[in-house]
Design a protein around this motif. Structure first.
Motif: not given
Length: 498
Positions: A112-113, A177-178, A198-201
């Motif tokens: 989601d971006g 990634y927001k 705010d990101e999560f990988y």
């Protein structure tokens, strides 16, 4: 984990291309990738352009506001700025499948971006020509080039997903990634903004960062901290250390703080940043209605568990520290744009400052938690608005609105998945929160190129939020305070509606 071990993701590098806020962000090292290289190149080019513009404009006289503009509009900069967003969702379109479907926590959703850019209304180009040129150039670059950044993120997500399938381990998705942006101060002297990422990988948790950036409204040039602050770095670090220690909740929270702050410089030399002991970093700062803010993101001064720190130095708190040119006239009111965590009722520390929580109205769904009430707590005192809504994000924006008459309001914005949001208003003038009014609104969106939508930025403390934004109410709610008084017909509600 401390700064020397901190490896930021793509967020802060992308932040540089969005805001043009210099190239020396603390901890902004990243693994070599085409995405990182392309972003750095764009950043350097943007920085060169900004520096060239600042040099060309250094001897120019300030531009006078156009006589066609209303002075009230220019004082509050009402309607001058817009914030553009683009959202997208990437799903797996390949042929590979997990032998054990339970290993895929993402259900095929890879990423989601959300991407953001600041815009300036063309009708104010004559009033603020240099600022308009700067903002428009950066917005154009972002809107035109965001596809390249999104493409690299998608390719990485697909690669990780297929690698998980090939090796028989779980895919801890989906990734996201927001970006968000808020205007913290906008007047005839400065435009100050805060970008949040705010990101999560994958991994144990997400990574959240904020980056401040401030422009001279008349010249369009990005301001440096030593133009704002009139003291030595040692004096400033002493103030920051005192302020930070005053907020600590554990004696080990800021271990080695003074040594860590010594690495911050007004004009850092980045040639030794590979060696932490010799490394130098820029201060991360912005201007708000209440003073000069310094941001220290997770891992910069303390562990992730303690979160970020936003230290504010009031304009009149330390004599002679802040140049008088940048001290605003607060008699006309001002807005502080804030970003806060939204917790379930009973979770988190609600004894100090402003805290937002919700009362569940069902179990977590795919993208949200249904709620039946929102609680605002200020220094341990609470007020409740009973309204059915969906808490779709862990974080929400709110506006700390100080009006000319001394009234202080909180406008809490809870976004929905579509172009709607819930607006909840609390009065905190006397230090005890009171529920005022709430409603659900549809955003007044402007369609732009490349999938972006633009929305007005809230900058005028004398106007109600939805009035300035031009949004449409689609649902209203009765207001119930903790004292069981119906605030829907209260004096506060009547005042809010003018």
């Amino acid at each position: 984990m401390r700064r020397k071990d901190y490896i930021a993701g793509t967020a802060l590098l992308l932040a540089l291309s969005v805001a043009g806020c210099g190239s020396n962000v603390p901890g902004a090292t990243t693994e070599s990738s085409e995405a990182g290289q392309s972003t750095e190149a764009a950043t350097e080019e943007s920085s060169d352009i900004t520096q060239a513009e600042a040099t060309d404009d250094s001897d120019a006289e300030d531009e006078a506001p156009s006589e066609e503009q209303e002075p009230e509009q220019l004082d509050a900069l009402d309607g001058v700025f817009k914030i553009a967003y683009k959202t997208e969702q990437v799903k797996y379109e390949g042929s590979k499948k997990f032998a054990d479907p339970s290993l895929d926590d993402s259900n095929g959703v890879l990423l989601d971006g959300q991407y953001v850019a600041l815009l300036m209304d063309e009708q104010y180009a004559d009033a603020f020509p240099k600022l308009y040129e700067t903002i428009s150039s950066k917005a154009s670059d972002k809107i035109n080039n965001v596809g390249d950044v999104a493409k690299e993120a998608k390719e990485q997500a697909v690669s990780d997903y297929e690698e998980a399938i090939d090796n028989g381990y779980g895919f801890m998705g989906h990734y996201y990634y927001k970006e968000n942006m808020r205007i913290s101060r906008a007047d005839n002297t400065v435009l100050s903004i805060v970008n949040s990422f705010d990101e999560f990988y994958g991994g144990f948790h997400n990574l959240y960062n904020e980056l401040g950036c401030t422009y001279d409204t008349q010249t369009g040039a990005e301001l440096k901290l030593d133009e704002i602050v009139k003291c030595s770095e040692e004096e400033l670090d002493k103030i920051l250390a005192d302020e930070l220690h005053a907020t600590e909740v554990d004696e080990n929270q800021f271990m080695g703080l003074e040594d860590s702050l010594a690495h911050y410089k007004y004009n850092p030399d980045t040639s030794n940043n590979d060696d932490y002991e010799k490394s130098q970093f820029p201060y991360n700062w912005y201007l708000g209605g209440d003073g000069l803010h310094f941001i220290f993101n997770p891992y910069e001064l303390t562990s992730y568990a303690f979160g970020a720190s936003d230290v504010v130095i009031g304009y009149d708190e330390y004599e002679g520290i802040i140049d008088e040119k940048f001290v605003p006239d607060t008699d006309g009111g001002y807005i502080n744009a804030e970003h806060t965590f939204v917790a379930e009722e009973g979770n988190g520390d609600a004894t100090e400052g402003i805290n937002i929580s919700f009362v569940k109205d069902g179990e977590y769904q795919e993208n949200y938690t249904p709620a039946k009430a929102i609680i605002l707590t200020l220094d341990g005192k609470s007020a409740t608005i009973e309204k059915k809504c969906n808490v779709t994000y862990d974080f929400a924006d709110y506006y700390y609105v100080h009006r000319k008459d001394g009234t202080t309001l909180i406008y809490l914005i809870l976004p929905e998945d579509d172009d709607c949001y819930d607006l909840l208003v609390f009065d905190i003038t006397d230090g005890t929160p009171k529920a005022v009014i709430s409603g659900t609104y549809r955003k007044n969106a402007e369609e732009l190129d490349n999938g972006f939508k633009a929305y007005k930025a809230f900058t005028d403390p004398e106007k109600e939020y939805e009035e300035q934004m031009g949004d449409t109410e689609i649902d209203a709610a009765d207001i119930q305070s903790d004292s069981s008084e119906d605030a829907g017909d209260s004096e506060e509600a009547a005042d809010y509606k003018g």
